[in-house]
Design a protein around this motif. Sequence first.
Motif, PDB file in Angstrom:
ATOM      1  N   GLY A 164       0.340   6.321  12.132  1.00 18.55           N
ATOM      2  CA  GLY A 164       1.382   5.613  11.400  1.00 18.55           C
ATOM      3  C   GLY A 164       1.628   6.350  10.104  1.00 18.55           C
ATOM      4  O   GLY A 164       1.117   7.452   9.878  1.00 18.55           O
ATOM      5  N   GLN A 165       2.424   5.741   9.261  1.00 18.51           N
ATOM      6  CA  GLN A 165       2.740   6.428   8.019  1.00 18.51           C
ATOM      7  C   GLN A 165       3.109   5.432   6.938  1.00 18.51           C
ATOM      8  O   GLN A 165       3.271   4.247   7.181  1.00 18.51           O
ATOM      9  CB  GLN A 165       3.878   7.423   8.236  1.00 18.51           C
ATOM     10  CG  GLN A 165       5.150   6.806   8.767  1.00 18.51           C
ATOM     11  CD  GLN A 165       6.174   7.873   9.145  1.00 18.51           C
ATOM     12  OE1 GLN A 165       5.840   9.018   9.383  1.00 18.51           O
ATOM     13  NE2 GLN A 165       7.442   7.484   9.196  1.00 18.51           N
ATOM     14  N   LEU A 166       3.250   5.979   5.743  1.00 21.57           N
ATOM     15  CA  LEU A 166       3.580   5.201   4.545  1.00 21.57           C
ATOM     16  C   LEU A 166       2.469   4.224   4.233  1.00 21.57           C
ATOM     17  O   LEU A 166       1.335   4.622   4.060  1.00 21.57           O
ATOM     18  CB  LEU A 166       4.957   4.552   4.672  1.00 21.57           C
ATOM     19  CG  LEU A 166       6.095   5.579   4.853  1.00 21.57           C
ATOM     20  CD1 LEU A 166       7.425   4.884   5.033  1.00 21.57           C
ATOM     21  CD2 LEU A 166       6.147   6.570   3.716  1.00 21.57           C
ATOM     22  N   LEU A 167       2.697   2.913   4.251  1.00 22.69           N
ATOM     23  CA  LEU A 167       1.784   2.091   3.478  1.00 22.69           C
ATOM     24  C   LEU A 167       0.933   1.097   4.258  1.00 22.69           C
ATOM     25  O   LEU A 167      -0.271   1.057   4.096  1.00 22.69           O
ATOM     26  CB  LEU A 167       2.586   1.346   2.394  1.00 22.69           C
ATOM     27  CG  LEU A 167       1.797   0.602   1.338  1.00 22.69           C
ATOM     28  CD1 LEU A 167       0.661   1.434   0.780  1.00 22.69           C
ATOM     29  CD2 LEU A 167       2.726   0.184   0.210  1.00 22.69           C
ATOM     30  N   ALA A 168       1.531   0.268   5.104  1.00 22.28           N
ATOM     31  CA  ALA A 168       0.763  -0.852   5.675  1.00 22.28           C
ATOM     32  C   ALA A 168      -0.410  -0.371   6.532  1.00 22.28           C
ATOM     33  O   ALA A 168      -1.564  -0.739   6.297  1.00 22.28           O
ATOM     34  CB  ALA A 168       1.681  -1.766   6.484  1.00 22.28           C
ATOM     35  N   GLY A 169      -0.128   0.438   7.545  1.00 28.05           N
ATOM     36  CA  GLY A 169      -1.205   0.962   8.387  1.00 28.05           C
ATOM     37  C   GLY A 169      -2.179   1.834   7.617  1.00 28.05           C
ATOM     38  O   GLY A 169      -3.398   1.658   7.724  1.00 28.05           O
ATOM     39  N   PRO A 170      -1.676   2.793   6.832  1.00 23.45           N
ATOM     40  CA  PRO A 170      -2.594   3.616   6.046  1.00 23.45           C
ATOM     41  C   PRO A 170      -3.446   2.843   5.046  1.00 23.45           C
ATOM     42  O   PRO A 170      -4.578   3.231   4.778  1.00 23.45           O
ATOM     43  CB  PRO A 170      -1.644   4.592   5.344  1.00 23.45           C
ATOM     44  CG  PRO A 170      -0.524   4.763   6.305  1.00 23.45           C
ATOM     45  CD  PRO A 170      -0.325   3.383   6.885  1.00 23.45           C
ATOM     46  N   PHE A 171      -2.936   1.739   4.481  1.00 25.15           N
ATOM     47  CA  PHE A 171      -3.787   0.977   3.565  1.00 25.15           C
ATOM     48  C   PHE A 171      -4.918   0.291   4.324  1.00 25.15           C
ATOM     49  O   PHE A 171      -6.053   0.220   3.844  1.00 25.15           O
ATOM     50  CB  PHE A 171      -2.985  -0.048   2.771  1.00 25.15           C
ATOM     51  CG  PHE A 171      -3.790  -0.697   1.678  1.00 25.15           C
ATOM     52  CD1 PHE A 171      -4.137   0.010   0.540  1.00 25.15           C
ATOM     53  CD2 PHE A 171      -4.243  -2.002   1.800  1.00 25.15           C
ATOM     54  CE1 PHE A 171      -4.909  -0.566  -0.461  1.00 25.15           C
ATOM     55  CE2 PHE A 171      -5.011  -2.594   0.802  1.00 25.15           C
ATOM     56  CZ  PHE A 171      -5.339  -1.872  -0.326  1.00 25.15           C
ATOM     57  N   ALA A 172      -4.618  -0.209   5.536  1.00 24.67           N
ATOM     58  CA  ALA A 172      -5.685  -0.784   6.367  1.00 24.67           C
ATOM     59  C   ALA A 172      -6.733   0.270   6.671  1.00 24.67           C
ATOM     60  O   ALA A 172      -7.947   0.019   6.575  1.00 24.67           O
ATOM     61  CB  ALA A 172      -5.098  -1.347   7.658  1.00 24.67           C
ATOM     62  N   GLY A 173      -6.293   1.478   7.035  1.00 23.80           N
ATOM     63  CA  GLY A 173      -7.240   2.557   7.306  1.00 23.80           C
ATOM     64  C   GLY A 173      -8.041   2.942   6.091  1.00 23.80           C
ATOM     65  O   GLY A 173      -9.232   3.251   6.183  1.00 23.80           O
ATOM     66  N   CYS A 174      -7.401   2.907   4.914  1.00 16.48           N
ATOM     67  CA  CYS A 174      -8.097   3.209   3.664  1.00 16.48           C
ATOM     68  C   CYS A 174      -9.230   2.215   3.427  1.00 16.48           C
ATOM     69  O   CYS A 174     -10.342   2.596   3.049  1.00 16.48           O
ATOM     70  CB  CYS A 174      -7.095   3.187   2.515  1.00 16.48           C
ATOM     71  SG  CYS A 174      -7.802   3.468   0.877  1.00 16.48           S
ATOM     72  N   MET A 175      -8.962   0.938   3.658  1.00 20.09           N
ATOM     73  CA  MET A 175      -9.993  -0.078   3.462  1.00 20.09           C
ATOM     74  C   MET A 175     -11.170   0.140   4.410  1.00 20.09           C
ATOM     75  O   MET A 175     -12.334   0.060   4.006  1.00 20.09           O
ATOM     76  CB  MET A 175      -9.401  -1.479   3.676  1.00 20.09           C
ATOM     77  CG  MET A 175      -8.401  -1.912   2.627  1.00 20.09           C
ATOM     78  SD  MET A 175      -7.979  -3.676   2.773  1.00 20.09           S
ATOM     79  CE  MET A 175      -9.521  -4.437   2.237  1.00 20.09           C
TER      80      MET A 175
END
Length: 401
Positions: free
Chosen positions: A20-31
Amino acid sequence: MQSLLNSRRPLDGVRVIEIGQLLAGPFAGCMLGYFGAEVIKIEPPEGDPIRGWRVLENGTSHWWRSIGRNKKSITLDLKKPEAQKIARQLIDSADVVIENFRPGVMESWGLGPEEIKKTNPKIVYARISGYGQTGPYATKPGFASVCEGMSGFRYVNGFPDQAPVRPNLSIGDTISGIHAALGIALALLERERNSGEGQVVDVALYESMFNLMEAVVPEFSGAGVIREPSGTTVTGIVPTNTYRCKNGKYVVIGGNGDSIFQRLMEVAGHPEMAHDPRMANNAGRVKHELEIDNALAAWCMSKDADDILQLLEVALVPAGPIYNVHDMFADPHFNERGMFESVEINGKPLKIPAILPKLSDTPGRTDWPGGNVGSHTQEILQSLLDFSPEKIQELKSAGII
């Protein structure tokens, strides 16, 4: 013993494929990566667009250094069948998939959950989209800004008879990322304790924001009341407001507890209001909201913000300043609580925010900041899929990686 505990994290041993890209999916992955998961981020060969958004240094955004932390980047052009095959092999080795494309995109690549479950029934498959995977709006494009409006969240923000106010953040994406991380953790727990199999976690941006709407639904259902925007106040809770002070700064005061209200009005020089039986409880104070707010506004305008806050701290009345990021950096509490973490980018220090929540025995941490596009491609293809250097070069020449 404590040092041994601190080296361990709750998601150690969990492998996540983030697509994915940008924010929602990547923020979940970051957590998830912050709390120990091995996060392999599949990016297009040109990289996630967020690498080039907002404030840049040497062509890469500071934002990427934060949201890309602890992730291994592999590039794949998923429009090409060979790249889809490689992605499938990576997913078959994983515990979790995170994707935030429009519904149907992953299926068009042969990477939808039903297909994946045939070879990896343990997969927890998290899907983040504007409106969810089902329903009449499922295929509509849904950015956070649009979904925040539909959720009801935007409606209650701002002042009556004015356009709804947008916070200067994409909170619909971030809140959805948090919901996805929670859903993934719950699905992993269920898999380990009960079924031994994974499941789909379906997160919609508009529903994530809808989940913040407190009593709006039952108040309408039970009493026909539509919550309206209320400026800097909160409907039905008095006093809680933001007040301008003599020096032009603002303070937030929450004086809505019964005993707190008495202490607040005493220190504000209004003992008659502090002990007025008509204002002894919240229901009474709601009826006299304008009178109370006018008195507090006049008091705050008579003093500087620091003086107001000092008086209220002594009186044990909840109050605080309005901070910008410069104020946060200077505040000892933010620093004592470890809200900033230091990383190094090309020999230069950079502060990025810590990821919450705080765990006493197995806390998360930043191992490395977001790296360059595809910086782990060779490592991942060799170690996980046993590709030879020659095969990797062939894929690169063909534009697949």
